[in-house]
Write an enzyme that holds these catalytic residues in place. Sequence first.
Site, PDB file in Angstrom:
ATOM      1  N   GLY A  17      -3.034   4.594   0.552  1.00 49.71           N
ATOM      2  CA  GLY A  17      -1.772   4.334   1.233  1.00 49.71           C
ATOM      3  C   GLY A  17      -1.759   3.273   2.314  1.00 49.71           C
ATOM      4  CB  VAL A  97       2.324   1.803 -17.329  1.00 45.78           C
ATOM      5  CG1 VAL A  97       3.324   0.901 -18.028  1.00 45.78           C
ATOM      6  CG2 VAL A  97       0.990   1.083 -17.156  1.00 45.78           C
ATOM      7  CG  HIS A 114      -2.417  -6.816  -9.564  1.00 44.75           C
ATOM      8  ND1 HIS A 114      -2.753  -5.652 -10.235  1.00 44.75           N
ATOM      9  CD2 HIS A 114      -3.320  -7.749  -9.947  1.00 44.75           C
ATOM     10  CE1 HIS A 114      -3.810  -5.886 -10.982  1.00 44.75           C
ATOM     11  NE2 HIS A 114      -4.176  -7.140 -10.833  1.00 44.75           N
TER      12      HIS A 114
END
Length: 211
Positions: A17, A97, A114
């Site tokens: 997180g 996903v 990412h």
Amino acid sequence: MTESRRVPIAILLSGRGTNMVSLVRAAQEGGLHADVRVVVSNKADAGGLLLAAGLGVPTAVLSHKDFQTREAFDSALADLLARHGVEYVALAGFMRVLTPTFLNRFPRRVINIHPALLPSFPGVHSQQQALDYGARITGCTVHFVDEGTDTGPVIAQVAVDVRDEDDEDALSARILQQENALYPRALDDVLCGRLIIEGRRVLRAREAAGC
Ligand code: GAR
């Protein structure tokens, strides 16, 4: 922050997180025009849930294991976010996903971070992929989410040098620093309407921004 609009968002995570904390702090300190309505994890033991609660943000757990299909999970997830009045969704280490069942409920309103310079090294273990390939430069990417894995239009990227002495942990830590700094800025550009999407390209809007 002044009385400018704050966009209701959800943050989805599966683990530690740090990117969520960075977004919540930016929202609380005025650098991100977001009202973080809820932090949702698909894993009950995600460390990020405790951090979110500590920052005063409501949390929820929705385990994908409780659903027969991806679509059933995605539909329940979208319903949960709708109940919180969410308009945009920020993925922050959410390791699932999402299918069109979810994405069609938030068209062009789901954003991801990412740990590589896409389209290089999509999927998991992107930092190790960069090391294994022998790349000299990698980094991080904020992008819109589409139906593929890490294939949506790129919003912002930062490069990080790969050092000779790097292992996965050392490289991941340097990339993560950049992720934590980049994500609030890039998301703010989206929420404030500073960007337009032309095909695959995300460009600066000429009109005045909405924040
Ligand atoms: C981050 O490095 C993020 O880029 C990555 O997971 C990590 C989560 O860290 N996401 C992906 O790999 C998605 N494909 P965090 O929980 O500390 O934010």
